[in-house]
Design an enzyme around this catalytic site. Structure first.
Site, short mmCIF file in Angstrom:
data_model
loop_
_atom_site.label_atom_id
_atom_site.label_comp_id
_atom_site.label_asym_id
_atom_site.label_seq_id
_atom_site.Cartn_x
_atom_site.Cartn_y
_atom_site.Cartn_z
N GLY A 1 0.81 -1.22 0.00
CA GLY A 1 0.00 0.00 0.00
C GLY A 1 0.84 1.26 0.00
O GLY A 1 2.03 1.22 -0.31
N HIS B 1 2.43 4.75 -4.90
CA HIS B 1 2.96 5.92 -5.61
C HIS B 1 3.09 5.57 -7.08
O HIS B 1 2.73 4.45 -7.49
CB HIS B 1 4.29 6.35 -4.99
CG HIS B 1 5.27 5.21 -4.83
ND1 HIS B 1 5.85 4.58 -5.89
CD2 HIS B 1 5.70 4.57 -3.72
CE1 HIS B 1 6.64 3.63 -5.45
NE2 HIS B 1 6.56 3.57 -4.13
N HIS C 1 4.48 2.13 -8.08
CA HIS C 1 3.53 1.00 -8.05
C HIS C 1 2.61 1.05 -9.27
O HIS C 1 2.33 0.01 -9.89
CB HIS C 1 2.64 1.07 -6.80
CG HIS C 1 3.36 0.89 -5.51
ND1 HIS C 1 3.47 1.89 -4.58
CD2 HIS C 1 3.99 -0.19 -4.98
CE1 HIS C 1 4.14 1.45 -3.53
NE2 HIS C 1 4.48 0.19 -3.75
N SER D 1 7.35 4.29 -0.71
CA SER D 1 6.24 4.63 0.19
C SER D 1 6.77 5.39 1.40
O SER D 1 6.04 6.13 2.04
CB SER D 1 5.54 3.35 0.65
OG SER D 1 5.08 2.65 -0.47
#
Ligand code: PAF
Length: 281
Positions: free
Chosen positions: A31, A34, A37, A186
């Site tokens: 998760g 950004h 990803h 992240s």
């Protein structure tokens, strides 16, 4: 976009997808998504009929409790980003769903995890391998996408898949950088404004290191970059390793192997950042 939380429902649904002859691409994440990803999602969408993203902050790959606690969690904006990317499905299990009982599997990665991240974060890659293998069993992807920023993770996953004959094609994807060169991560959102301003120096120094090859011997390059990092009081240098891209073992001379990569880890305040650059390919 379909959202699933339960393993059995996810697995059964994907069985029907595969039975329809559709290829499945998979992007595992923790998760706080950004553009890095999203670039993996986009590549998967191009190469497969159906793309699945997992969001699971895997507790067993953190070797510091504080890092796990402070890891950014941004589900609402993650969902929005995934929806607009065109991703077909999200798998978002709870800890209990993934680990109803403690897992004791111990993987042997040979020498691959004895250096760099593996050396500085004991148990980290074992935790990564456990979760990735379990996710592969649930999702049954044809292809899975991993960023080259975590170069050692990529090598470990490739090794895991090969050694255990896991029928998933691992697709390495290039590092995505901010305009100032900072590799997307992240963790970047947790940098203070002052740290964020200083952070691009990591890639600037890596690029300078590449320019010095092969005019400076390997050992001298390592010493040089350490001295350069030490000029920045807000940066705590952890390691800079020049390694064989295949074995990840430190290189002593430039001619020793065909493909060589330099990997670095530093701390900026409380945030640990890694990056790398291919020196010879
Ligand atoms: O790279 C990551 O985000 C994680 O290590 C991964 C591959 C999703 C496993 O938890």
């Amino acid at each position: 976009m379909r959202v699933f939380e339960k393993i059995s429902e996810t697995h059964n649904f994907l069985k029907t997808v595969k039975a329809r002859g559709l290829s499945v691409g998979f992007v595992p994440t923790m998760g706080a998504l950004h553009r890095g990803h999203i670039s993996l999602i986009e590549q998967s969408l191009k190469e497969n009929n159906f793309t699945v993203c997992s969001i699971f902050v895997n507790p067993i790959q953190f070797n510091k409790k504080s890092d796990l606690k402070n890891y950014p969690r941004e589900t609402t904006s993650d969902f929005q980003k995934l929806k607009s990317s065109g991703c077909n499905m999200v798998f978002m299990p709870s800890n209990d769903e993934m680990y109803p009982e403690p897992v004791n599997t111990q993987y042997d990665f040979g020498q691959l995890d004895k250096v760099m991240e593996g050396k500085h974060r004991p148990g980290h890659f074992n935790g990564v391998a456990i979760v990735v293998r379990k996710l592969f069993e649930i999702i049954m992807p044809d292809k899975a996408y991993f960023g080259e920023k975590d170069f050692q993770q990529l090598a470990i996953i490739q090794y895991l898949v090969k050694k255990n004959n896991i029928p998933v094609n691992i697709v390495p994807c290039p590092i995505i950088r901010e305009n100032d060169g900072l590799a997307m991560s992240s963790r970047n959102v947790r940098l203070t404004p002052a740290e964020r301003k200083e952070a691009p120096v990591i890639f600037q120094l890596l690029k300078q290191a590449k320019e010095k090859v092969p005019s400076l011997p390997v050992e001298a390059s390592g010493k040089w970059i350490k001295e350069e990092f030490n000029k920045y009081p807000s940066i705590k240098f952890e390691y800079f390793e020049i390694v064989d891209m295949e074995t990840l073992q430190p290189v002593k001379e430039w001619g020793e192997c065909k493909k060589i990569i330099a990997c670095v880890a530093v701390h900026l305040g409380k945030i640990r950042l890694i990056d790398n650059i291919i020196l010879i390919s």
